[in-house]
Design an enzyme around this catalytic site. Structure first.
Site, PDB file in Angstrom:
ATOM      1  N   PHE A  11      31.262  -4.852  45.317  1.00 56.32           N
ATOM      2  CA  PHE A  11      32.572  -4.226  45.568  1.00 56.32           C
ATOM      3  C   PHE A  11      32.730  -4.034  47.068  1.00 56.32           C
ATOM      4  O   PHE A  11      32.817  -2.922  47.578  1.00 56.32           O
ATOM      5  CB  PHE A  11      32.694  -2.894  44.807  1.00 56.32           C
ATOM      6  N   THR A  99      29.109 -10.953  45.742  1.00 55.51           N
ATOM      7  CA  THR A  99      28.038 -10.252  46.466  1.00 55.51           C
ATOM      8  C   THR A  99      27.669 -11.095  47.683  1.00 55.51           C
ATOM      9  O   THR A  99      28.266 -12.148  47.935  1.00 55.51           O
ATOM     10  CB  THR A  99      26.802 -10.063  45.568  1.00 55.51           C
ATOM     11  N   GLU A 152      36.779 -21.807  43.836  1.00 54.53           N
ATOM     12  CA  GLU A 152      37.660 -22.301  44.914  1.00 54.53           C
ATOM     13  C   GLU A 152      37.391 -21.603  46.238  1.00 54.53           C
ATOM     14  O   GLU A 152      37.476 -22.201  47.301  1.00 54.53           O
ATOM     15  CB  GLU A 152      39.129 -22.112  44.519  1.00 54.53           C
ATOM     16  N   GLY A 209      36.383  -8.410  59.036  1.00 48.28           N
ATOM     17  CA  GLY A 209      35.950  -8.726  57.672  1.00 48.28           C
ATOM     18  C   GLY A 209      35.736 -10.203  57.444  1.00 48.28           C
ATOM     19  O   GLY A 209      35.625 -10.671  56.312  1.00 48.28           O
ATOM     20  N   GLU A 212      29.779 -12.995  57.631  1.00 48.52           N
ATOM     21  CA  GLU A 212      28.774 -12.750  56.598  1.00 48.52           C
ATOM     22  C   GLU A 212      28.062 -11.437  56.882  1.00 48.52           C
ATOM     23  O   GLU A 212      28.135 -10.918  58.000  1.00 48.52           O
ATOM     24  CB  GLU A 212      27.758 -13.886  56.567  1.00 48.52           C
ATOM     25  N   ASP A 223      26.358 -21.193  57.267  1.00 50.49           N
ATOM     26  CA  ASP A 223      27.478 -21.057  56.329  1.00 50.49           C
ATOM     27  C   ASP A 223      28.199 -22.390  56.174  1.00 50.49           C
ATOM     28  O   ASP A 223      28.492 -22.826  55.052  1.00 50.49           O
ATOM     29  CB  ASP A 223      28.437 -19.978  56.838  1.00 50.49           C
ATOM     30  N   LYS A 227      28.742 -25.103  52.914  1.00 44.42           N
ATOM     31  CA  LYS A 227      30.062 -25.634  52.516  1.00 44.42           C
ATOM     32  C   LYS A 227      30.089 -27.160  52.560  1.00 44.42           C
ATOM     33  O   LYS A 227      30.709 -27.802  51.716  1.00 44.42           O
ATOM     34  CB  LYS A 227      31.138 -25.039  53.419  1.00 44.42           C
ATOM     35  N   GLY A 325      38.895 -13.861  55.316  1.00 46.53           N
ATOM     36  CA  GLY A 325      39.834 -12.732  55.205  1.00 46.53           C
ATOM     37  C   GLY A 325      39.716 -12.138  53.808  1.00 46.53           C
ATOM     38  O   GLY A 325      39.591 -12.883  52.825  1.00 46.53           O
TER      39      GLY A 325
HETATM   40  N1  LIG Z   1      35.122 -12.190  53.553  1.00 45.09           N
HETATM   41  C1  LIG Z   1      35.549 -13.459  53.581  1.00 45.09           C
HETATM   42  O1  LIG Z   1      36.444 -13.851  54.354  1.00 45.09           O
HETATM   43  C2  LIG Z   1      34.927 -14.461  52.637  1.00 45.09           C
HETATM   44  C3  LIG Z   1      35.526 -15.699  52.466  1.00 45.09           C
HETATM   45  C4  LIG Z   1      34.950 -16.628  51.582  1.00 45.09           C
HETATM   46  C5  LIG Z   1      33.781 -16.308  50.909  1.00 45.09           C
HETATM   47  N2  LIG Z   1      33.223 -15.089  51.112  1.00 45.09           N
HETATM   48  C6  LIG Z   1      32.009 -14.792  50.366  1.00 45.09           C
HETATM   49  O2  LIG Z   1      32.345 -13.846  49.335  1.00 45.09           O
HETATM   50  C7  LIG Z   1      31.272 -12.924  49.122  1.00 45.09           C
HETATM   51  C8  LIG Z   1      31.786 -11.499  49.317  1.00 45.09           C
HETATM   52  O3  LIG Z   1      32.313 -11.418  50.611  1.00 45.09           O
HETATM   53  P1  LIG Z   1      32.747  -9.981  51.183  1.00 45.09           P
HETATM   54  O4  LIG Z   1      33.491 -10.237  52.438  1.00 45.09           O
HETATM   55  O5  LIG Z   1      33.369  -9.165  50.104  1.00 45.09           O
HETATM   56  O6  LIG Z   1      31.305  -9.371  51.538  1.00 45.09           O
HETATM   57  P2  LIG Z   1      30.947  -7.838  51.750  1.00 45.09           P
HETATM   58  O7  LIG Z   1      29.644  -7.829  52.485  1.00 45.09           O
HETATM   59  O8  LIG Z   1      32.123  -7.089  52.267  1.00 45.09           O
HETATM   60  O9  LIG Z   1      30.716  -7.296  50.251  1.00 45.09           O
HETATM   61  C9  LIG Z   1      29.648  -7.707  49.469  1.00 45.09           C
HETATM   62  C10 LIG Z   1      29.365  -6.551  48.534  1.00 45.09           C
HETATM   63  O10 LIG Z   1      28.382  -6.965  47.606  1.00 45.09           O
HETATM   64  C11 LIG Z   1      27.510  -5.879  47.389  1.00 45.09           C
HETATM   65  N3  LIG Z   1      26.239  -6.420  46.927  1.00 45.09           N
HETATM   66  C12 LIG Z   1      25.350  -7.143  47.626  1.00 45.09           C
HETATM   67  N4  LIG Z   1      24.307  -7.487  46.833  1.00 45.09           N
HETATM   68  C13 LIG Z   1      24.573  -6.954  45.605  1.00 45.09           C
HETATM   69  C14 LIG Z   1      23.896  -6.942  44.361  1.00 45.09           C
HETATM   70  N5  LIG Z   1      22.712  -7.542  44.217  1.00 45.09           N
HETATM   71  N6  LIG Z   1      24.460  -6.291  43.322  1.00 45.09           N
HETATM   72  C15 LIG Z   1      25.660  -5.671  43.459  1.00 45.09           C
HETATM   73  N7  LIG Z   1      26.358  -5.633  44.618  1.00 45.09           N
HETATM   74  C16 LIG Z   1      25.815  -6.278  45.672  1.00 45.09           C
HETATM   75  C17 LIG Z   1      27.404  -5.172  48.719  1.00 45.09           C
HETATM   76  O11 LIG Z   1      27.011  -3.817  48.542  1.00 45.09           O
HETATM   77  C18 LIG Z   1      28.822  -5.305  49.255  1.00 45.09           C
HETATM   78  O12 LIG Z   1      29.614  -4.177  48.911  1.00 45.09           O
HETATM   79  C19 LIG Z   1      30.165 -13.338  50.108  1.00 45.09           C
HETATM   80  O13 LIG Z   1      29.252 -14.174  49.431  1.00 45.09           O
HETATM   81  C20 LIG Z   1      30.916 -14.144  51.171  1.00 45.09           C
HETATM   82  O14 LIG Z   1      30.092 -15.138  51.759  1.00 45.09           O
HETATM   83  C21 LIG Z   1      33.769 -14.151  51.930  1.00 45.09           C
HETATM   84  N1  LIG Z   2      31.896 -15.741  56.980  1.00 43.97           N
HETATM   85  C1  LIG Z   2      32.656 -16.855  56.415  1.00 43.97           C
HETATM   86  C2  LIG Z   2      33.495 -16.336  55.268  1.00 43.97           C
HETATM   87  C3  LIG Z   2      34.144 -17.470  54.516  1.00 43.97           C
HETATM   88  O1  LIG Z   2      33.187 -18.223  53.816  1.00 43.97           O
HETATM   89  C4  LIG Z   2      33.569 -17.446  57.501  1.00 43.97           C
HETATM   90  O2  LIG Z   2      33.699 -16.811  58.546  1.00 43.97           O
HETATM   91  O3  LIG Z   2      34.136 -18.521  57.290  1.00 43.97           O
END
Ligand SMILES: NC(=O)c1ccc[n+]([C@@H]2O[C@H](COP(=O)([O-])OP(=O)(O)OC[C@H]3O[C@@H](n4cnc5c(N)ncnc54)[C@H](O)[C@@H]3O)[C@@H](O)[C@H]2O)c1
Ligand SMILES: N[C@@H](CCO)C(=O)O
EC number: 1.1.1.3
Length: 354
Positions: A11, A99, A152, A209, A212, A223, A227, A325
């Site tokens: 979350f 996560t 996606e 935000g 990683e 990263d 991809k 984002g």
């Molecule tokens: N933020 C972006 O722009 C973006 C874009 C594409 C993909 N992603 C991917 O999506 C995922 C989530 O991104 P985010 O920005 O929300 O990351 P974030 O770090 O804000 O949130 C991840 C959450 O997962 C929780 N977490 C970690 N391990 C856990 C576990 N074992 N059990 C339960 N909760 C757990 C953490 O406490 C944290 O609250 C990541 O894998 C990231 O690479 C993010």
């Molecule tokens: N940290 C990654 C999130 C999207 O996968 C980025 O900046 O592109």
């Protein structure tokens, strides 16, 4: 009225943004998309877990300032994440896995996806680990249990690439791609062009935000490497692993390098690319490249991503859009759910009002 019960695993920025969208747009989705979402479970490493068959108020989830273990204060809550128990037994149709990405093993996210699929739940995820490192196994589990595995948002956030290339470009003869596939590093390069130092630029990306949990993955290319593996395997028929992709990031670039490139009419960009030869062999890499300003990827700025898909019949097709984002990526999860809904609109509905 079709309602999908959904469990949010992790979350943080993305799933929190999805909960916010549920709070704001569920009625609109019901009218426009033909379904609404009911959050029945949430787990988080820091916050604990909460399960409620009747649904958890999304506004409570996004507006409450939870302390560590704070989900315990909610009805059906616990200070422990209890992932396997929640994933296997929560009354959810769909599990949204968001996560941390573990670029080495993909765990524990691979297990989260496995448990969900084994218990007959669809999986939608933005986590690159399971998709880059365990896609074949998870797709087999999805088929065996007659559910979907959609991802996606694993590449280019909410910008359509994977499904678009697989469906709308089917038959075009995809032979390769090159792209800016990491929003954080592209944002950092842009801020360095404004003479901001590398570390300060990374900190800004973290505050936005984009980054990683460990931004090393962003700036060292790990990263992008994940991809490139995903796209090569999904779109070029490859069976690549990260070790098959040469990888160099942007941390060695200095403001002086950036300024010299600008004087020469160029911009540094971190490029992920792959190409399949006539024998089916795939060459893939991640590396910084100095692009002349007339290169189709040179104008891409901020956290925007872009990919040029090379095809036999159309030549290059370039898609650009947000690569990172919280809300943009939460949209990717929604697009996965739309795909699930449209694939089998007659799929068992968990609640039909009339
Ligand atoms: N933020 C972006 O722009 C973006 C874009 C594409 C993909 N992603 C991917 O999506 C995922 C989530 O991104 P985010 O920005 O929300 O990351 P974030 O770090 O804000 O949130 C991840 C959450 O997962 C929780 N977490 C970690 N391990 C856990 C576990 N074992 N059990 C339960 N909760 C757990 C953490 O406490 C944290 O609250 C990541 O894998 C990231 O690479 C993010
Ligand atoms: N940290 C990654 C999130 C999207 O996968 C980025 O900046 O592109």
């Amino acid at each position: 009225m079709v309602q999908y019960n959904i469990a949010l695993i992790g979350f943080g920025g993305v799933n929190r943004a999805l909960a916010q969208l549920v709070a704001e747009r569920n009625e609109q989705w019901q009218a426009e998309l033909g379904f609404r979402l009911n959050i029945v479970a949430v787990t988080d490493l820091n916050l604990g877990s909460v399960v409620s068959a009747n649904g958890i108020d999304p506004r409570t989830l996004v507006e409450t300032k939870f302390e560590t273990g704070g989900f315990a204060k909610l009805s059906g809550g616990s200070a422990e994440a209890d992932n396997e128990k929640v994933i296997r037994h929560a009354p959810a149709d769909i599990v949204a896995e968001a996560t941390f990405t573990n670029p080495d093993s993909g765990e524990p996210a691979v297990s989260h996806c496995r448990w969900a699929l084994e218990s007959g739940k669809h999986v939608v995820t933005t986590n690159k680990g399971p998709v880059a490192l365990a896609a074949a196994e998870l797709k087999m589990l999805a088929r065996r249990h007659h559910v979907a595995f959609e991802y996606e948002g694993a590449v280019m956030s909410g910008t359509p690439v994977i499904r678009m290339a697989k469906t709308t470009l089917a038959g075009a003869g995809l032979t390769g791609f090159e792209g800016i596939l990491n929003g954080t590093s592209n944002f950092v390069l842009g801020r360095m062009e404004a003479a901001l130092g590398f570390s300060a630029a990374v900190s800004e990306a973290q505050a936005m935000g984009y980054a990683e949990a460990d931004p090393t993955a962003d700036v060292e290319g790990y990263d992008v490497r994940l991809k490139v593996v995903i796209l090569a395997n999904e779109l070029l028929g490859g069976a690549l692993k990260p070790a098959d992709v040469s990888c160099k990031g942007i941390s060695s670039l200095t403001v002086s390098d950036i300024e010299t490139a600008a004087e020469d009419g160029c911009r540094w960009k971190l490029i992920g690319s792959a190409a399949r030869d006539e024998n089916g062999r795939i060459e893939a890499s991640v590396a910084p490249r100095r692009l002349a300003l007339d290169h189709p990827l040179a104008a891409v700025s901020g956290a925007t991503n872009a990919i040029s898909l090379r095809t036999d019949l159309l030549g290059a097709v370039t898609v650009t859009g947000p690569g990172a984002g919280r809300v943009e990526t939460a949209y990717a999860l929604l697009s996965d759910i739309v795909a699930i809904h449209r694939a089998e609109p007659a799929r068992t509905t968990k609640e039909t009002a009339e």
